[in-house]
Structures are given as C-alpha cells and as structure tokens.
Design an enzyme around this catalytic site. Structure first.
Site, mmCIF file in Angstrom:
data_model
loop_
_atom_site.group_PDB
_atom_site.id
_atom_site.type_symbol
_atom_site.label_atom_id
_atom_site.label_comp_id
_atom_site.label_asym_id
_atom_site.label_seq_id
_atom_site.Cartn_x
_atom_site.Cartn_y
_atom_site.Cartn_z
ATOM 1 N N ARG A 60 60.696 10.564 35.733
ATOM 2 C CA ARG A 60 60.206 11.391 34.645
ATOM 3 C C ARG A 60 60.805 12.780 34.658
ATOM 4 O O ARG A 60 61.194 13.295 33.609
ATOM 5 C CB ARG A 60 58.695 11.319 34.627
ATOM 6 C CG ARG A 60 57.827 12.331 34.995
ATOM 7 C CD ARG A 60 56.398 11.773 35.074
ATOM 8 N NE ARG A 60 56.361 10.441 35.640
ATOM 9 C CZ ARG A 60 56.021 9.349 34.949
ATOM 10 N NH1 ARG A 60 55.631 9.435 33.717
ATOM 11 N NH2 ARG A 60 56.042 8.190 35.536
ATOM 12 N N THR A 61 60.924 13.379 35.832
ATOM 13 C CA THR A 61 61.538 14.703 35.899
ATOM 14 C C THR A 61 62.983 14.623 35.425
ATOM 15 O O THR A 61 63.448 15.444 34.641
ATOM 16 C CB THR A 61 61.488 15.240 37.348
ATOM 17 O OG1 THR A 61 60.149 15.249 37.792
ATOM 18 C CG2 THR A 61 62.064 16.629 37.426
ATOM 19 N N LYS A 90 78.494 10.259 55.002
ATOM 20 C CA LYS A 90 79.533 10.506 56.003
ATOM 21 C C LYS A 90 79.138 11.630 56.954
ATOM 22 O O LYS A 90 79.854 11.912 57.904
ATOM 23 C CB LYS A 90 80.859 10.848 55.313
ATOM 24 C CG LYS A 90 81.533 9.648 54.655
ATOM 25 C CD LYS A 90 82.721 10.091 53.798
ATOM 26 C CE LYS A 90 83.287 8.897 53.015
ATOM 27 N NZ LYS A 90 84.119 9.340 51.885
ATOM 28 N N ARG A 112 66.787 18.253 43.274
ATOM 29 C CA ARG A 112 65.603 17.695 43.933
ATOM 30 C C ARG A 112 66.021 17.264 45.338
ATOM 31 O O ARG A 112 67.052 16.610 45.511
ATOM 32 C CB ARG A 112 65.057 16.495 43.160
ATOM 33 C CG ARG A 112 63.982 15.741 43.965
ATOM 34 C CD ARG A 112 63.246 14.713 43.165
ATOM 35 N NE ARG A 112 62.323 15.357 42.263
ATOM 36 C CZ ARG A 112 61.101 14.900 41.968
ATOM 37 N NH1 ARG A 112 60.665 13.776 42.503
ATOM 38 N NH2 ARG A 112 60.334 15.540 41.118
ATOM 39 N N HIS A 145 57.337 22.463 42.873
ATOM 40 C CA HIS A 145 57.924 21.756 41.735
ATOM 41 C C HIS A 145 57.560 22.637 40.537
ATOM 42 O O HIS A 145 56.728 22.290 39.718
ATOM 43 C CB HIS A 145 57.285 20.369 41.634
ATOM 44 C CG HIS A 145 57.931 19.459 40.653
ATOM 45 N ND1 HIS A 145 59.024 19.809 39.909
ATOM 46 C CD2 HIS A 145 57.644 18.173 40.287
ATOM 47 C CE1 HIS A 145 59.372 18.801 39.130
ATOM 48 N NE2 HIS A 145 58.554 17.796 39.338
#
Lengths: 332, 332, 332
Positions: A60-61, A90, A112, A145
């Site tokens: 949703r974000t 890596k 995020r 957030h």
C-alpha cells in the site's frame, strides 16, 4: 516557512508545517476532484525522477506513492525488493548502496528499510554529497513512518473537523507499532487530546512515549478492556505487529504456524459490529491496514468505519508531501 | 453499443462486440504501422494510470500489456509479485487488498490471480465502490484469460480470412487448459466450425464444455491420435498445463523432477516437422506459448507456423481493449 | 561512422567509435549540467520503449540505465527477475522468450543473463526477425559488460586527461572478473599503456588475455604483492568474484558460509588508507563496485579515490549509448 529537504520523522511536523499542510491538502483535493484542473497537476512534478527503494515490501505504501507521483507527472523507478538486490546480497554496505544511488541524482529517494534510523542516515549521506536529492522515510523498522502519521492525522482532522479536544482510543500491539507511536506523538501536541491505550499488558504503550506524555501533562489511561472504546471520539485500531517483535526465532516460527493454521486472532481485541454500535454516534474507527481479523468485515457497513477513506487519503497526502519537498506551490 | 466497463470473461464477447472489435483492430494496425500516425497513438491514453496487479507471474501477458499501454501514452505501475506482497503475506484478505487499491483510483487494474472468479469479485468491489476503475482479467486460475482468447480468435481471422467453416484441431491438456476452453467457447459461436480434440483420455476436453457443444449442435470428435491434425484448417496446440493440476503434491513433485531431469515431453503429442508437412497446404499452427517441446524448433520454419505472429498480436489486441474500456474511439 | 545496432562487446569499440563517443559524452555532460538545456534532453528518446530484461539482478546497472533512459524522456519496462519468470520456470527456451519479446517491438532490450554469449544470441534473433530492436549487453556471465568497460575507460580519460602512457594496476580476481577483462582489452589499444596484475597465483589474469597482450607487444607484470600499486597511475581494484567461480558446490557453500560468518576478506588484497597514501600524488583509485571490504571506508576521503565518481558516470555514459543506438545526434 523554512523549505523542507527530507521527510524523516513525524517530530519534524511543526505547527507551522501542519497549518500550511492543511491548506495545501484542501487545495489539492479540490484540484484533483475537478476534471478541468486535474490534468494541470501533471505539470507539478513533470518528468521529475523518483526512486522507490524498498528493502522491505509494502503493497500500500508503495502503490499509493507511485500513484501520487504519476498524478503529478513524475517518472517512477521502483526497486521494491532491495533486500535481495544483487549488490546487497554480495555484501555491500548500506552506505555504499545509498551513496551510489544518490550519485545517479534522482530527485527523490523514497526509502523503506528494516533498520531504525536508516532514512536519517541516508539523509546525512545526501547532505554530505551536496546533491539535490530528497529522502522520504517510508518506514524504518521500529522507527517511524511519518507519511502514514500525516495521513492518519489529516483523516482525523477531515472526519472530525478538528484535532483538539478528542478522546482517542489506540489499540493493538502498542509496544512495537510504529504507526501508533508517531500518531500519538503528533496528536499530543493538540490541547484537550487524551488517550486510552488498549492492549494486553505485555504489549502496552512503550515507556518512553508514556514518559513523554507525562512530562507534557497529556492525560492517558492504560487498559486491557476493549469496551473502553465507547468513551472515545476516535478509535485507532491496529493489528499485532508480529513481524516487528524481536523474540526467539523458534518461538516466532511456532506462533506464526499456529496463527496460520487456525487463523488465530486474539478475540479479546477484535472489534465486532456490536462493539462498533456501542461507540458514540459521531465516533470514527480507523485502522492503518492491513487488518487480519481484528476488525470484522461486518463493521465495514457501520457508519463509523473510516479505514477505507483513511487508506484512500494516502494518495492525496503523499501528493502534497512530494510538492512540498520539490518546492511547488499548490496554493496560488 | 453498450459501453464495456470490465473484461472478465470471453462469454461477454457478443457478436456486436466482435464485429466492432475487428474493425478497431484493423484500424489500430494501420495507425501503428504508419510512422506518421504512430506518435498520435500516444494521446489515446495519455497519462492514464494502469496498475498491473499479478498474484502469479507471467512474462508475456505482463510485458505485452505494458507495451500496449505505453504505446498509447499511459502510465504503468507494475506489481507483479503480489503473491508475496507484504500485506498479503501478513494475512490480508483479497477483498481488503483490492478495495484499498481501488481507493487509490488507478483507471485500470489488470489482475492475474490463481483463484477462479477473482477478477469478477474485483469487478464487484469496483461497482460497490462507485469508482471509475476498469478491471481486466489477465488470467484467474482454471477460469478464463479473455484477452488471450481474443488474440487467438483474431489471429485465426487474420490468417484464414474468416472464422466460419473451419475444422479446428485442439491438442494438449484439454481438461485444465483455460486458453483452449475460452477459444473453443468463442469459436463455437460461428457456423460451420467443428472441432477435433486431441488428448490422452485422462486429459480430454472437460465435460461441461462438451455438453455445451452438444446443446448448441456443434460437431466435435475426441481422439488421442495426433495424426488427425491433417484434417484441420487450424491446429491449436498447447502444452500440458502441469501447474494447473490439483493432484497429490508428492506425485506432482516426483513427476516434475522426472520432467526436469529428462526434459520429458509426451512424444505422442509432439508436433514435428514431418507432422506439420502432413497438414493441409493452407492450414495454420498456433500455440499460446510457452512451449516446452511439444512443437519442435524445426516446425518454426514451416510456412504453416503462426505462433510467433499470434504472440505478437497480443500487443495490438490489448491496445484495442484498453481503448475500448477507456472509451477512446479508434475509428473516426 | 557506421551506425551501430547493438552493444554486445567491448571489442566493437573501434577507435572511430571511441573518438566520437568522447565528444558525445563531453557534450552530454554540458547539456545535463545546464538547467536551461536539461529539459531539452527529454526529447531525445521521447516515448521510446526500453525493456530491461534481467535474468540476474543488479542494483546499479539497472537503476543507472533506468535513470539514463528517463533523463532522455524514454519509457521503461523493467523485468528484473527474469530468472524466476513464469514462462522460464515452465521450461521455455531462451530463444522462445527473446523471440516473443522482440515481437512486441520495444525499441531497446537491455539484457543481463548468466550465460556467456546470450546477448549475442539475442542480437542474432533480432537480425533474423527483421525488427528494429537494439540489444544492449548488460552483462553475460563470465563474458562481457561493455557499458561498464566504457564508463571505466571514460572515467580514466576524464580524471587523467588521457588514456595513453599510463601504468595501470589491476587487482582482485583477475581469472573470472569480466569488468577487468573488458577494461584491459580496451586500454591495451592505447600506446604507452602497461599493466600490473595483482592477484593471488590461482586467480591471476586469464591466459588468453595475457597471450593477446603478448602478441600485441603490450607490457605487463604479474605479482601477488599489493604494494606494487605505488608504481601505478591508475589502480583498478575489484572484489573476488565469488559468484562467478565454477568450483565444487559444497566447497563454495562452505567458503561462503565462512565469508559471511567472519566477514572474511583476504587482507593481503585490502587497500587501506596507508596503502592509498603510498601511491603517486596524482594517481587515482577506481572500483566497479560493489566492494565488500577490499577498499576500506577510510580511503573514501583520500584525494585519489574516484570510485564514486566512476559509478556516477554510469548514467552519463549510458545516456550517450542509448542516443548513439537510437540515432539521435548529441552534437549539432
């Protein structure tokens, strides 16, 4: 108002910022709702390059940010499985990955990451590099957030007509839930706001936030009784944030298995149609989503339910955030 | 003609729709093939937001839809691993996920899901929400894949000059293959069309479709003998849809292992260059792809092979579908 | 100059191409750096469709190509987990996948694949199809990564003002590293260039490239002593390309486990701040990234460090490549 470079924390949303933001969202809502003006929005961020860089997935974000960006005419590059990116696998450091990405000079990086503080670190790398790049924190683990906090706050304002003088019941896993933390922090700035924290004892509101409220003299009550929602003007309900708990791995695995097999939701904290009916006539029910049973489908038809509107507001609020950071004036 | 809101099933392709569609594709092909007019197509869906929401992956459906959308000037958001989306993993219901997505108001949601009927369910959620969003079914498990049916049907029309009076041999796993079901259903509407169903007994054409043909009085023959392709005007060959069969998991796992280790294809149902040569001079060979050996590479050079053209037609046909749903007139 | 259709190998970068390329990059850098002209770049590849088709993931190559494309106004479709694509998992051949993709007629396919020679094979499929599609090799296993070679080469030119008469120290896993191979090949075309190959004996520069240098009469020295960097004008350092080594699987697994557990980097081949200080005053240090410890963070502040600039140059160089292939004139 001082021009904002990054959006990292709800703590940065000063009164001046919020005042200006309210007026901006109102105007943006008008522009978007008017077919003759909607096309004009495409010029606001025309051809501006926005990279979504997500170490953790999020439906949703991610999609609400992408639609917000496209509504404004931007160009979007979506790297939403960064946790399994080649260079990360890596063994590359977060610093090198972000420093390199900044070097390509996108105008925005929407980040995020599962580690608290990573958005702030990315912003420091930008500032050190001297590049004109804005970082937006789209969730940093148990941290913040902030765009979610902003849309929650704005939804309350829009639905209740004010943020002052409200009794706000906040339920769920209050120990780990970052959305509840940011929201409580933000609402505590308004006079006459008091809180009812509804959670099992072991998941009650975290201590440092309670201490903060004590210092500020904000009233709150801790309880494990969901029936207290009937006293609230706003009920902000959340699910138990299983994936944020740093408990023993085997324990977590077994618990998740039980949850999956039996669709187990703690029934003491499920809001049913009956619970909703017990609330004040003009109260509203919110939820940051996803829900996994802690509000029943039957509640959707209750006039107090606002969680779908809340989620829809995400696009509008993020459009305003992007414009603010880019420096586009929304109001004439 | 009644304006179409969603594309959910090949059953909705009425005669009126198909007549109009043929004229549209013809015109679209001209516009796309003319360098002086191609740029004009970019205005058809200019800045329209299209979300591809795929719970199951698909190279060709996804990329042909995206190229179709970009050819028309649209903006594309691609969420193609929805099965592992954050909110879905957390236990969110299909209803909540789709309801939220609709709330962001993309103009189109192109949906692929493993559960039959999910596109229809999404369309109901749209209608309930009152939003101006179109759902396109890009495959719903054992259900339908209507845009594939349309491009198959149009390929036959284009290559043979007609859809009437054709003998159509359909081979492969006819019990589970949704592309063959939709195509047979669609072709059975034309007079003079008869079918030869070529499959091992345990994978023969499913009963309800045979019953439908019986009621309609459409001729068909069931056989396990691939040599019957020599009687056909159109050979529509498919692979064994392993992943659609709901058989015992351990059995499936062992069988897949054997397939992988020995590149096993049931040789009784492989079309070789020799088989292709045995066909009518003006017959055509089609395949919805991917193939895994059931048509040999040597057949690619046979003049009857049309499967690459068929796959290419996907872009054109999907461009027309998008325009039809959006309400853009392709023909002056 | 002959128009180039595909970018497959650094071997195709003739002197004529390189001369023209230098002038193009210089001009592109000016255009991009000038706010009044930057917007004009959006017309260069306006609405041109570019598909990134990556069987192996890659953060930096992917995002730098996407930003390059968007800077030029192109439309980008990103399929970056092709190794797990539906059709590939179902057993489709590389030929069928690529042939189908070409049929959709994107203008560019930027291809990364783990098998050497796959980009060349894709180019042959294009040529056979007669479609106007350009293939760009974005890495084909142990084969080449020509756009990386070009940006490495250009970084040297820009930072040193010349490519002639340089002592170039190349370190790391020289047996398997494709970036070092392409770069050495390219630099060996310039007079006065000599090489110092620094690696453990079992990972020294591969034989066929040494033979090539012998035939061309280019001077080089093999050593396992990192202190030799003090003689170099350019130090090109790389990590040990673990994932390219075709050794025994169990061995690899155990070694990787040890690497992960102990963050093991072969300290004999780590460049420290002290090492950097020992170098010539005007020498430069490069690295194709990601690094996993073989250049310490302390070196970042050394005036000789150029690896972040090098990585940034990726966008500029790829913008020029796209323009060259599309046939846009960068210089008036």
């Amino acid at each position: 108002m001082k021009r904002i470079l990054h959006i990292l924390s709800a703590k940065e949303f000063t009164e001046e910022f919020r005042e200006s933001f309210l007026a901006d969202v109102e105007e943006m809502e008008k522009l978007r709702g008017d077919p003759s003006k909607r096309k004009g929005l495409l010029g606001f961020l025309k051809d501006v390059i926005i990279v979504l860089f997500f170490y953790e997935e999020s439906t949703r974000t991610r999609i609400s940010f992408e639609i917000a960006a496209h509504n404004l005419g931007a160009r979007v590059i979506s790297a939403v499985n960064a946790g399994i990116f080649s260079s990360v696998k890596k063994g590359e450091t977060f610093y090198d990955t972000i420093r390199t990405l900044i070097g390509y000079i996108p105008r925005f990086i929407i980040l995020r990451h599962k580690v608290k503080g990573s958005a702030a670190q990315a912003a420091r790398i930008v500032d050190e590099s001297g590049r004109n790049v804005s970082i937006i924190n789209a969730g940093d683990g148990t941290g913040e957030h902030p765009t979610q906090a902003l849309l929650d706050w704005w939804t309350i304002y829009k639905e209740k007509g004010r943020v002052e003088d409200l009794v706000v019941a906040v339920g769920g896993d209050l120990l780990h839930g970052r959305t509840t933390h940011s929201l409580v922090y933000l609402l505590s700035k308004y006079k006459g706001v008091s809180f009812i924290f509804i959670a099992p004892d072991n998941l009650q509101m975290k201590k440092d936030l309670c201490d903060y409220l004590d210092v500020k003299g904000v009233e709150y009550e801790k309880t494990s009784d969901k029936r207290k929602i009937k006293e609230a003007d706003v009920v902000y309900w959340t699910r138990t944030q299983k994936e944020r708990m740093n408990t023993n791995k085997i324990y977590t695995w077994v618990r998740d298995l039980i949850y999956r097999l039996f669709c187990y939701v703690d029934t003491r904290y499920v809001i049913t149609a009956e619970d909703a009916d017990s609330m004040k006539e003009d109260a509203i029910i919110m939820h940051p989503f996803p829900r996994v049973g802690e509000i029943t489908r039957a509640v959707d038809k209750n006039k107090r339910a606002r969680y779908f509107q809340q989620s829809e507001n995400g696009v509008l609020v993020r459009m305003v955030i992007l414009c603010n950071l880019y420096g586009v004036k929304i109001r004439k």
